[in-house]
Design an enzyme around this catalytic site. Structure first.
Site, short mmCIF file in Angstrom:
data_model
loop_
_atom_site.label_atom_id
_atom_site.label_comp_id
_atom_site.label_asym_id
_atom_site.label_seq_id
_atom_site.Cartn_x
_atom_site.Cartn_y
_atom_site.Cartn_z
N GLU A 179 4.76 5.93 4.98
CA GLU A 179 4.41 7.50 5.03
C GLU A 179 2.96 7.58 5.40
O GLU A 179 2.48 8.59 6.19
CB GLU A 179 4.84 8.20 4.03
CG GLU A 179 6.63 8.28 4.20
CD GLU A 179 7.24 7.35 3.49
OE1 GLU A 179 6.71 6.45 2.68
OE2 GLU A 179 8.49 7.42 3.24
N PHE A 225 17.37 12.65 -8.42
CA PHE A 225 16.96 11.40 -7.69
C PHE A 225 16.01 11.67 -6.49
O PHE A 225 16.34 12.67 -5.61
CB PHE A 225 18.21 10.55 -6.92
CG PHE A 225 18.01 9.46 -6.18
CD1 PHE A 225 17.15 8.20 -7.03
CD2 PHE A 225 18.01 9.27 -4.96
CE1 PHE A 225 16.81 7.09 -6.29
CE2 PHE A 225 17.72 8.14 -4.31
CZ PHE A 225 17.17 7.07 -4.84
N GLN A 226 15.03 11.06 -6.30
CA GLN A 226 13.72 11.25 -5.48
C GLN A 226 13.46 12.83 -5.37
O GLN A 226 12.94 13.44 -4.32
CB GLN A 226 14.41 10.80 -4.05
CG GLN A 226 14.64 9.50 -3.97
CD GLN A 226 14.50 8.55 -2.81
OE1 GLN A 226 15.04 9.51 -1.66
NE2 GLN A 226 14.12 7.66 -2.46
N LYS A 252 17.37 19.90 0.93
CA LYS A 252 18.54 19.48 1.90
C LYS A 252 19.54 20.51 2.34
O LYS A 252 20.13 20.58 3.38
CB LYS A 252 19.19 18.22 1.32
CG LYS A 252 19.84 17.45 2.44
CD LYS A 252 20.31 15.78 1.92
CE LYS A 252 20.95 15.41 2.85
NZ LYS A 252 21.32 13.97 2.20
N MET A 308 -19.40 -2.72 1.77
CA MET A 308 -20.04 -1.69 1.28
C MET A 308 -20.25 -1.69 -0.16
O MET A 308 -21.02 -1.26 -0.76
CB MET A 308 -19.30 -0.24 1.92
CG MET A 308 -20.22 0.86 1.52
SD MET A 308 -21.73 1.00 2.30
CE MET A 308 -21.67 1.58 4.05
C1 LIG Z 1 -8.50 3.61 -0.38
C2 LIG Z 1 -10.00 3.14 -0.91
N1 LIG Z 1 -10.09 2.53 -2.02
C3 LIG Z 1 -11.30 1.98 -2.12
C4 LIG Z 1 -12.42 2.53 -1.55
C5 LIG Z 1 -13.83 2.08 -1.95
N2 LIG Z 1 -14.49 1.12 -0.87
C6 LIG Z 1 -15.24 1.72 0.09
S1 LIG Z 1 -15.74 0.83 1.37
C7 LIG Z 1 -15.07 -0.25 0.38
C8 LIG Z 1 -14.76 -1.78 1.14
C9 LIG Z 1 -14.28 -1.92 2.42
O1 LIG Z 1 -14.41 -3.29 2.69
P1 LIG Z 1 -14.16 -3.69 4.38
O2 LIG Z 1 -13.23 -3.28 4.84
O3 LIG Z 1 -14.02 -4.99 4.43
O4 LIG Z 1 -15.47 -2.97 5.16
P2 LIG Z 1 -16.96 -3.81 5.20
O5 LIG Z 1 -17.86 -2.87 4.14
O6 LIG Z 1 -17.03 -5.11 4.82
O7 LIG Z 1 -17.33 -3.37 6.47
C10 LIG Z 1 -14.25 -0.07 -0.69
C11 LIG Z 1 -13.30 -0.67 -1.42
C12 LIG Z 1 -12.07 3.43 -0.40
N3 LIG Z 1 -12.95 3.92 0.34
N4 LIG Z 1 -10.87 3.65 -0.05
#
Ligand SMILES: Cc1ncc(C[n+]2csc(CCOP(=O)(O)OP(=O)(O)O)c2C)c(N)n1
Ligand SMILES: [Mg+2]
Lengths: 197, 590
Positions: B52, B114-115, B164, B484
């Site tokens: 979803e 449920f749900q 529903k 990052m």
């Molecule tokens: C759902 C979610 N969980 C955690 C984060 C924290 N976060 C920001 S950037 C990142 C790493 C992303 O890694 P990647 O997709 O390999 O991109 P890169 O920075 O290596 O280009 C994380 C874990 C986030 N933004 N979103």
């Protein structure tokens, strides 16, 4: 023209502003629909605003609208935010800051009243003293036995606070308060009250 | 028109009456009556997702690339809670989206059936508005209102929760005749105050060092807003920068373009923001990624702020001249007033432009090229070269370094072609968003610039793409790191790379093939161009595994707690500078 918060390192420090805190009374007309109060309260808790007092009741049955009165404390900037955030809620028709409106017309405050029911238990002198005080505060007795009184009092919040404080050593049992109801002074209704800062 | 029909039929009818052609969804017990109606008609196409959250982001991608509300349909309980991230994402980026959720029958609401979950309670803070429909006769009005609220004013997501039994019940359907502007309580202000607009134009004519700072609000306001913005920039000759969300509103090839501003913005954009004497903020909201250190934010400027949402004004930064109104409306007035008056930009503008050229020549997006490893920036430059000139390219991204590099190195020439999770920073956004854009623009080239970590968060949507004959291309800048996160650990945590390296990544080529798509792997810079062309030409969805330099970092950067003029530039970002860039106070910031 400078950034507003002189000591803030980032948006995250907005709360730690050195601006003076003010207490304002806001009135809102809202659709009387399920969840509207949850939206208002959720807004305050979610954004970390204070609620000192909140009262809500249907005011126009045919139009299905309620009036919410909120007393809140914050910096002027936060209070302005609160006003706009409230206005952003879809079922909110109008919001006005009655405190700002009062100031804008050189009044100290809007009209604000609260009602409280206060139960006192005691005997002898304490009981007499409580009754005497209630007369002084223009409270009325709405329930009594040989051991207790229930007083009804309306007035400004600080008057009620004071009355309750005095009753503490005289056998105060419990208190129920309505929260503040407020209107702007003068002939104008909420829609026409001017509260732009 | 007035007709008796069931609640489920009303849903379909209301979607049609609101011009909906596509719905992204996933069935379940509490929406079966609606699904039963879906299969018996062919005006509305349903795109079956695999999760979803994917439906939500696809609806966002659809909305962002068309300007129309995206529509999602999911079941009660877990179906609804899986939607929460996408709703919040749409909320933060002001994306119009109508989400219909099924609910347990009215008589079971509140019984822990449920749900069952309190969908309106859970989604209250992450929607612009939501409704629980208790009476089938309220359903038509609520559905029409839902579209109106989602798409007008500052757009956003809405949820209509339909038990529903209400879907089965019969009632009277009526096309909303009500003029939306008659909504009893919700009436966004479109026209700006003329006195304020005139004052703004006058300030502009007096400015010596002006800058336009624009945001997603320009895109949301519609194509006319971008057109008017371009006109105003041409008329005034003022430089312009934009937030991540606003890219494309003014073309990257335009003469006055400074590049994106903010944490990973260009040197020239941030310096111009810092030193300007007049800031004209249009449809942006002074987000913390933009302002950096607040007490040093553009200290010498007079600030004008145009926004449709009064609560955005003075929220973070105090502005001198607020104008509440729709961007297109206000820009139209500004352009007209500028033209009608004898206003000319001041001669001092030349000096300002000279100063900006100097900053530009700092060449802040330079990086060290390599012959044997692919630099991520280089990969994007090659991609940009391959898509240049094509008007039908939609770029989405995941979240991380690759997202910022995409914003820096891909040039956006028109609005609604850049789909990224700005406010919420949702990893997993990019692939479903690209699918949404592809559904809206079947022949177009939809590319998701991804990271190796992010792509795994909604990778299952490859299956959706294959089933529906959609061919989004996912361009993975694979550095095996949550780049990052690692960059921040290097900046803030003594280079202790706690859990930011991903071991055991899947073989993306095989993974693509397993889904029935195409996989391409590239490890050498010399192979890039041919492989990119192969990707573009592929009729199938592609996972492009671009192996890039693992330890590259994203610059320029305004370290947390620093000001616009304290940027860390790529050529100054030595290991030592990186380790010491952020002081104790800055460390607690996100
Ligand atoms: C759902 C979610 N969980 C955690 C984060 C924290 N976060 C920001 S950037 C990142 C790493 C992303 O890694 P990647 O997709 O390999 O991109 P890169 O920075 O290596 O280009 C994380 C874990 C986030 N933004 N979103
Ligand atoms: Mg990575």
């Amino acid at each position: 023209m400078n950034a507003h918060k002189s000591d803030a390192l980032s948006a995250y420090f907005l709360a730690e502003t050195s601006d003076v805190l003010e207490t304002h009374t806001l009135s809102a007309i809202v659709d009387n629909e399920p969840g509207v109060l949850a939206r208002v309260i959720g807004l305050f808790s979610g954004r970390g605003y204070n609620i000192d007092s909140l009262s809500v009741s249907e005011t126009e049955h045919e139009k299905h609208v309620s009036r919410i009165t909120i007393v809140t404390t914050g910096t002027p900037q936060i209070i302005e935010q609160i006003r706009h955030q409230l206005d952003r809620l879809v079922p909110v028709h109008i919001v006005r800051d009655l405190t700002v409106a009062a100031k804008a017309s050189n009044q100290e405050k809007p009209l604000e009243r609260e009602l409280a029911l206060i139960k006192v238990r005691g005997e002898g002198n304490k009981r007499l003293e409580a009754l005497r005080l209630s007369e002084a505060f223009k409270a009325t007795v709405i329930d009594a036995t040989i051991d207790h009184f229930v007083f009804e009092i309306t007035g400004r919040t600080n008057k009620i606070d004071q009355f309750i404080e005095i009753l503490k050593p005289l056998g105060l049992v419990e208190v129920s308060r309505t929260g503040v109801a407020a209107l702007a002074r003068g002939e104008l209704g909420l829609k026409d009250v001017h509260d732009e800062i | 028109m007035q007709r008796e029909m069931t609640g489920a039929e009303m849903v379909l009818q209301a979607l049609k009456d609101n011009g909906v052609e596509h719905v992204f969804g996933y069935p379940g017990g509490a929406v079966l009556p609606i699904y039963d109606e879906l299969i018996q008609q062919d005006t509305i196409q349903h795109i079956l997702v695999r999760h979803e959250q994917g439906a939500g982001h696809a609806a966002e991608g659809y909305a962002r690339s068309t300007g129309k509300a995206g529509v999602a349909l999911v079941t009660s309980g877990p179906g609804a809670t899986n939607m929460v991230t996408a709703l919040t994402d749409a909320m933060l980026d002001s994306i119009p989206m109508v989400c219909i959720t099924g609910q347990v029958p009215t008589n079971l609401v509140g019984s822990d059936a449920f749900q069952e979950c309190d969908t309106v309670g859970i989604t209250r803070p992450c929607t612009k508005h939501n409704w629980l429909v208790k009476d089938v006769n309220d359903l038509p009005r609520i559905l029409h209102e839902a579209f109106y609220v989602a798409q007008s004013g500052r757009p956003g997501p809405v949820v209509v929760d339909i038990p529903k039994d209400v879907q089965f019940a019969t009632g009277t359907y009526e096309i909303a005749q009500a003029n939306p502007s008659n909504h009893k309580s919700y009436r966004p202000q479109l026209k700006g105050d003329m006195t304020a607009i005139r004052a703004a134009v006058e300030l502009m004519s007096k400015a010596k060092r002006p800058v336009f700072y624009t945001g997603g609000g320009v895109v949301n306001s519609g194509p006319a807003a971008s057109q008017l913005l371009r006109e105003l920039i041409d008329l005034t000759g003022f430089p312009i920068t934009s937030t991540l969300m606003g890219l494309g509103a003014y073309p990257a090839s335009g003469d006055q373009w400074l590049g994106m501003l903010g944490m990973h913005g260009t040197y020239e954009a941030n310096m111009a923001m810092h030193d300007c004497d007049l800031m004209i903020c249009i449809g942006a909201r002074f987000d913390d990624r933009i302002t950096g250190r607040l007490d040093a934010f553009s200290p010498h400027s007079t600030k004008i702020h145009v926004d449709i949402d009064p609560s955005s004004i003075n929220k973070i930064v105090h502005v001198d001249l607020p104008i509440v109104g729709d961007v297109a409306h206000v820009l139209e007035d500004m352009v007209r007033i500028w033209r009608a008056s004898s206003f000319r930009a001041r001669p001092e503008l030349k000096e300002w432009q000279g100063q900006i050229s100097q900053w530009r020549s700092r060449n802040c997006l330079s990086y060290r090229q390599s012959d044997d490893v692919i630099m991520p920036q280089y990969a994007l430059q090659r991609l940009n070269e391959a898509i240049k000139g094509r008007k039908d390219v939609y770029i989405s991204t995941e979240v991380g370094q690759h997202q910022m590099w995409a914003a820096q190195y891909l040039g956006f020439e028109s609005p609604n072609h850049w789909l990224t999770s700005g406010g919420f920073g949702t990893m997993g956004y990019g692939l479903p968003a690209a699918i949404g854009a592809q559904v809206a623009h079947p022949g177009a080239l939809c590319i998701n610039v991804a990271g190796d970590a992010s792509i795994l968060m909604n990778i299952q949507e490859m299956s959706t793409a294959v089933q529906h004959g959609l061919a989004p291309k996912t361009f993975i800048l694979n550095n095996s790191y949550m780049g990052m996160v690692r960059q921040w650990q290097q900046l803030l945590h003594g280079n202790r790379l706690s859990h930011s390296y991903t071991d055991s990544l899947p073989d993306f080529v095989k993974l693509a093939e397993a889904y029935g798509g195409k996989g391409i792997r590239v490890t050498k810079p010399g192979e890039l161009d041919d492989a990119i062309q192969e990707m573009i030409d592929s009729p199938e969805p592609v996972l492009f595994d671009c192996r890039v330099a693992q330890l590259a970092n994203c610059f320029p950067m305004i370290p947390s707690g620093k000001a616009h003029n304290e940027m860390l530039l790529p050529d100054e970002a030595t290991d030592e500078a990186v380790a010491n860039a952020i002081d104790t106070a800055g460390k607690s910031l996100v």
